[in-house]
Design a protein around this motif. Structure first.
Motif, PDB file in Angstrom:
ATOM      1  N   ASP A  77       0.826  -1.206   0.000  1.00  0.00           N
ATOM      2  CA  ASP A  77       0.000   0.000   0.000  1.00  0.00           C
ATOM      3  C   ASP A  77       0.861   1.257   0.000  1.00  0.00           C
ATOM      4  O   ASP A  77       0.573   2.214  -0.723  1.00  0.00           O
ATOM      5  N   ALA A  78       1.928   1.265   0.789  1.00  0.00           N
ATOM      6  CA  ALA A  78       2.816   2.436   0.832  1.00  0.00           C
ATOM      7  C   ALA A  78       3.462   2.674  -0.532  1.00  0.00           C
ATOM      8  O   ALA A  78       3.534   3.818  -0.997  1.00  0.00           O
ATOM      9  N   ALA A  79       3.903   1.601  -1.182  1.00  0.00           N
ATOM     10  CA  ALA A  79       4.498   1.739  -2.514  1.00  0.00           C
ATOM     11  C   ALA A  79       3.450   2.212  -3.522  1.00  0.00           C
ATOM     12  O   ALA A  79       3.737   3.040  -4.394  1.00  0.00           O
ATOM     13  N   ARG A  80       2.233   1.703  -3.379  1.00  0.00           N
ATOM     14  CA  ARG A  80       1.135   2.092  -4.272  1.00  0.00           C
ATOM     15  C   ARG A  80       0.852   3.585  -4.159  1.00  0.00           C
ATOM     16  O   ARG A  80       0.745   4.289  -5.163  1.00  0.00           O
ATOM     17  N   ILE A  81       0.754   4.070  -2.936  1.00  0.00           N
ATOM     18  CA  ILE A  81       0.444   5.481  -2.698  1.00  0.00           C
ATOM     19  C   ILE A  81       1.534   6.388  -3.256  1.00  0.00           C
ATOM     20  O   ILE A  81       1.256   7.488  -3.732  1.00  0.00           O
ATOM     21  N   ALA A  82       2.779   5.912  -3.235  1.00  0.00           N
ATOM     22  CA  ALA A  82       3.896   6.710  -3.733  1.00  0.00           C
ATOM     23  C   ALA A  82       3.970   6.727  -5.260  1.00  0.00           C
ATOM     24  O   ALA A  82       4.709   7.527  -5.832  1.00  0.00           O
TER      25      ALA A  82
END
Length: 79
Positions: free
Chosen positions: A52-57
């Motif tokens: 999720d963190a990579a997706r948001i970035a």
């Protein structure tokens, strides 16, 4: 080669940063996600939070379910 077990998406709840969210994935993706979490010695929730963190970035973030499927596919390709 093992036959693909086609199945309808299964909805499960996960915690991301302490917040519950529901994810619907087909059983084959749930198994792949659980295997990836085991290989990294972390809970599925923690792995989903990382994805999720990579997706948001990302410049054009997909929805979380799509991001998980893409992450798993890239992993299967060795990426």
């Amino acid at each position: 080669m093992e036959a693909v077990g086609y199945g309808s998406p299964v909805k499960r709840s996960v915690l991301i940063a302490g917040h519950p969210t529901s994810i619907s994935l087909e059983p084959i993706f749930w198994r792949a996600l659980e295997e990836a979490a085991r290989e990294r010695s972390r809970p599925v929730n923690a792995l989903v939070a990382e994805i999720d963190a990579a997706r948001i970035a990302a410049q054009s973030p997909p929805n979380l379910t799509s991001a998980i499927r893409q992450w798993l596919f890239a992993r299967a390709l060795g990426g």
